[in-house]
Design an enzyme around this catalytic site. Structure first.
Site, PDB file in Angstrom:
ATOM      1  N   LYS A 259     -24.987  22.379 -17.971  1.00 43.31           N
ATOM      2  CA  LYS A 259     -25.675  23.665 -18.080  1.00 43.31           C
ATOM      3  C   LYS A 259     -27.173  23.393 -18.043  1.00 43.31           C
ATOM      4  O   LYS A 259     -27.706  22.691 -18.895  1.00 43.31           O
ATOM      5  CB  LYS A 259     -25.279  24.362 -19.394  1.00 43.31           C
ATOM      6  CG  LYS A 259     -25.894  25.746 -19.596  1.00 43.31           C
ATOM      7  CD  LYS A 259     -25.251  26.788 -18.698  1.00 43.31           C
ATOM      8  CE  LYS A 259     -25.756  28.188 -19.050  1.00 43.31           C
ATOM      9  NZ  LYS A 259     -25.149  28.709 -20.285  1.00 43.31           N
TER      10      LYS A 259
ATOM     11  N   GLY B  50     -22.924  33.541  -8.612  1.00 44.03           N
ATOM     12  CA  GLY B  50     -22.196  32.304  -8.872  1.00 44.03           C
ATOM     13  C   GLY B  50     -22.917  31.437  -9.877  1.00 44.03           C
ATOM     14  O   GLY B  50     -23.786  31.894 -10.626  1.00 44.03           O
TER      15      GLY B  50
ATOM     16  N   ARG C 176     -20.926  20.995 -21.120  1.00 44.16           N
ATOM     17  CA  ARG C 176     -19.799  21.700 -21.714  1.00 44.16           C
ATOM     18  C   ARG C 176     -18.524  21.278 -20.995  1.00 44.16           C
ATOM     19  O   ARG C 176     -18.540  20.900 -19.820  1.00 44.16           O
ATOM     20  CB  ARG C 176     -20.009  23.208 -21.651  1.00 44.16           C
ATOM     21  CG  ARG C 176     -20.250  23.779 -20.269  1.00 44.16           C
ATOM     22  CD  ARG C 176     -20.624  25.247 -20.374  1.00 44.16           C
ATOM     23  NE  ARG C 176     -20.818  25.867 -19.077  1.00 44.16           N
ATOM     24  CZ  ARG C 176     -21.300  27.088 -18.894  1.00 44.16           C
ATOM     25  NH1 ARG C 176     -21.636  27.825 -19.948  1.00 44.16           N
ATOM     26  NH2 ARG C 176     -21.451  27.590 -17.690  1.00 44.16           N
TER      27      ARG C 176
ATOM     28  N   ASP D 199     -17.444  37.920 -15.055  1.00 43.78           N
ATOM     29  CA  ASP D 199     -17.867  36.569 -14.687  1.00 43.78           C
ATOM     30  C   ASP D 199     -18.112  35.707 -15.914  1.00 43.78           C
ATOM     31  O   ASP D 199     -18.260  34.480 -15.792  1.00 43.78           O
ATOM     32  CB  ASP D 199     -19.121  36.609 -13.804  1.00 43.78           C
ATOM     33  CG  ASP D 199     -20.297  37.287 -14.478  1.00 43.78           C
ATOM     34  OD1 ASP D 199     -20.163  38.458 -14.844  1.00 43.78           O
ATOM     35  OD2 ASP D 199     -21.345  36.639 -14.646  1.00 43.78           O
ATOM     36  N   ASN D 200     -18.145  36.305 -17.107  1.00 44.73           N
ATOM     37  CA  ASN D 200     -18.240  35.564 -18.362  1.00 44.73           C
ATOM     38  C   ASN D 200     -16.906  35.525 -19.090  1.00 44.73           C
ATOM     39  O   ASN D 200     -16.863  35.213 -20.284  1.00 44.73           O
ATOM     40  CB  ASN D 200     -19.291  36.188 -19.281  1.00 44.73           C
ATOM     41  CG  ASN D 200     -20.696  36.042 -18.733  1.00 44.73           C
ATOM     42  OD1 ASN D 200     -20.969  35.123 -17.970  1.00 44.73           O
ATOM     43  ND2 ASN D 200     -21.585  36.947 -19.091  1.00 44.73           N
TER      44      ASN D 200
ATOM     45  N   ASP E  84     -35.191  28.872 -11.517  1.00 44.17           N
ATOM     46  CA  ASP E  84     -35.468  27.433 -11.466  1.00 44.17           C
ATOM     47  C   ASP E  84     -34.262  26.560 -11.800  1.00 44.17           C
ATOM     48  O   ASP E  84     -34.337  25.335 -11.732  1.00 44.17           O
ATOM     49  CB  ASP E  84     -36.642  27.072 -12.378  1.00 44.17           C
ATOM     50  CG  ASP E  84     -36.415  27.480 -13.837  1.00 44.17           C
ATOM     51  OD1 ASP E  84     -35.253  27.536 -14.272  1.00 44.17           O
ATOM     52  OD2 ASP E  84     -37.413  27.748 -14.536  1.00 44.17           O
TER      53      ASP E  84
END
Length: 573
Positions: free
Chosen positions: A158, A136, A236, A323-324, A170
């Site tokens: 992002k 996810g 974005r 997923d992209n 991280d």
């Protein structure tokens, strides 16, 4: 007196309070939260998520943020004052600190789960739990939906810190990759390619993270050192960030009956997708089956158009997993992307991507993503044989639609009203054997030259050309003669055709060797080159100045060939 935020008027957003008045959190209000999520969004440790459409998450602010740039074009479109980008409360919110936002803005954002499929194959084992329930938004946190001038926008940070999907990382994005994504989205929008948009870009003055990267001059495929880099947050913007992989996740749960609400949650996310991305073409009064069939047809049209446009401008997604792949049919996730300079059908900027995601294999990769989209919709139609048949026919027709769009695109790039296969095959052979720059060649063709001279600007003169340059030049001349005859047989004048070609063949394209110095300077606090590139790349079809032409309209210097972090990447950071 009309409210200044009514749909009859353009919004004038001068303060964060103005923006707050436009907020409308449709995903959080209409879909299901993970029942195991915390109410306040303090949910930053990796864990499995088994149900629900989203997890409430507070983004993690970057320390001591500094303004780099914002999209003047998008600010204007949204009715935002340019001064807003550097105001304290706007900077605070869009660098990750929601603790002081004015009501009705919310003090937690959200992250979403999705499945992973690569070229039509589902993957579970790469998930740290080896179940597929850990995929996810690992470092992307949406913080706002707003309805502005009748259009809904979602705003997503992002590099906004860890979420339950962070898989132990991280949650940060480094300045380098943030600059690349910010500029790439600006460039793609200016090219006329459907894309997520850039809003703002902030960097921490003090926070850094360690990342694998390439030493200067390295020809290694994989990073060969560890470097400390500043962290940044880019915002974005898109109508939604719903992905094909999200539909896959809910369809998988429904097929496997993983929980009692699985099929219902699939239906909810599909209807939400229609509302967010397809409301203008799918009537709300239709039955569920009719909506699903229309959705498949509309997404097929958008996806095929998108990929044809990618190839028109030389773009290679590099990592075109499901997923992209935005379910709204636009470009999403600028990770290890690149733009083809030296024409190569197998160009692939990502060393881990393989030929299945290479430049001219993108239509086939899109078909695999559409196959997963089709698979995800099928559980909703299992009781309706007629609708299933229609859905299957849409699936089986993908290749024909894709080929039609591709042929239309090539014809348009060549100024022709119809595709000529023989002409195109000879051009493709000449491009490969001569080793041409993709962007420069088509831009020079847009001037309708009748001799080879102007085309030489695009020649890298590869081995095949050097073996017999006179023969190659003769072939180019013969090809030009045939092409010019076709141009002259059309009803439009040569000047009119030239103008049209210059509107589809950009003069200025993304070149990584321009961008690398920009983010290197930015890492020491000099943002001038980032802003200069933003100006140039948002006018890709314009002639611009002689100074800009000399600097940005030229072949890639040989010393930049095959350099790690410039010609190829193994990661995006």
């Amino acid at each position: 007196m009309k409210n200044r935020f009514s749909q009859e008027n353009s919004a004038t957003v001068e303060t964060l309070e103005d923006l707050a008045a436009l907020s409308n959190y449709s995903l959080m209000d209409r879909l299901n939260a993970d029942p195991k999520a915390t109410a306040n969004g303090d949910d930053h440790q990796p864990r499995q998520v088994f149900s629900g459409h989203y997890v409430p998450v507070k983004p993690t602010p970057i320390a001591d943020p500094e303004y780099i740039t914002h999209s003047k074009a998008l600010f204007s479109e949204l009715g935002f004052a340019d001064t807003l980008a550097q105001s304290d409360d706007f900077m605070r919110m869009f660098s990750g600190d929601l603790s002081q936002v004015p009501a009705p803005l919310r003090r937690a954002g959200w992250a979403c789960g999705y499945a992973l499929s690569i070229y039509g194959t589902e993957y579970y084992q790469q998930c740290p739990f080896q179940t597929g329930n850990g995929y996810g938004d690992g470092r992307a946190v949406s913080v706002l939906e707003a309805v502005i001038n009748g259009k809904r926008w979602e705003m997503q940070l992002k590099g906004g810190g860890r979420t339950p999907y962070c898989r132990g990382a991280d949650g940060r994005a480094v300045l380098r990759s943030s600059i690349r994504e910010f500029l790439a989205q600006e460039h793609m929008h200016a090219l006329g390619v459907s894309t997520s948009r850039s809003l703002s870009l902030y960097v921490s003055k003090i926070e850094q993270v360690r990342r694998p990267w390439y030493t200067e001059g390295s020809h290694s495929l994989d990073p060969d050192t560890m470097v400390s880099e500043p962290v940044a947050i880019s915002t974005r913007v898109a109508p939604s960030f719903l992905r094909v992989g999200q539909l896959e996740l809910f369809a998988r749960r429904a097929r496997k009956q993983e929980h009692p609400q699985a099929l219902q949650e699939l239906e909810m996310i599909v209807l939400h997708l229609i509302e967010r991305e397809y409301a203008d073409v799918i009537d709300t009064t239709l039955s569920l089956a009719e909506k699903v069939v229309l959705l498949a047809s509309e997404f097929r049209d958008r996806l095929t158009s998108l990929v044809a446009n990618w190839i028109r401008v030389g773009y290679c997604q590099g990592n075109f997993n499901s997923d992209n792949c935005a379910a709204g049919g636009f470009t999403l996730d600028y990770g290890p992307f690149g733009f083809c300079e030296l024409f190569d059908p197998q160009y692939q900027p990502w060393t881990g991507g393989g030929q299945h995601f290479s430049f001219l294999n993108q239509p086939a990769a899109a078909e695999r993503n559409f196959h997963m989209f089709w698979t995800a919709l099928r559980p909703l139609l299992m009781s309706n044989d007629n609708a299933l048949q229609q859905l299957d026919e849409i699936r089986s027709g993908f290749d024909a639609v894709m080929q039609t769009k591709m042929r239309q695109m090539w014809a348009t790039k060549l100024g022709l009203d119809r595709f000529d296969m023989a002409l195109f095959r000879e051009l493709a052979a000449l491009m490969m054997e001569t080793s041409v720059d993709y962007t420069i060649l088509f831009r020079e063709l847009s001037h309708l030259p009748d001799d080879i001279g102007p085309l030489r600007k695009s020649f890298y003169k590869g081995a095949a050309y050097q073996a017999d340059p006179e023969a190659m030049d003769q072939r180019w001349s013969e090809w030009l003669t045939t092409w010019n005859a076709l141009i002259d047989s059309q009803p439009l004048s040569r000047d009119e055709i030239s103008v049209q070609m210059k509107g589809v063949n950009p003069k200025y394209s993304w070149r990584e060797w321009f961008v690398v110095p920009a983010y290197q300077l930015a890492s020491v606090g000099n943002y001038a080159l980032v802003r200069e590139l933003q100006e140039v790349m948002t006018q890709p079809y314009a002639e611009q100045s002689k100074e800009v032409e000399d600097k940005y309209y030229r072949l890639k210097p040989s010393q930049f060939s095959e350099l790690g972090g410039l010609s190829h990447y193994s990661c995006s950071s």
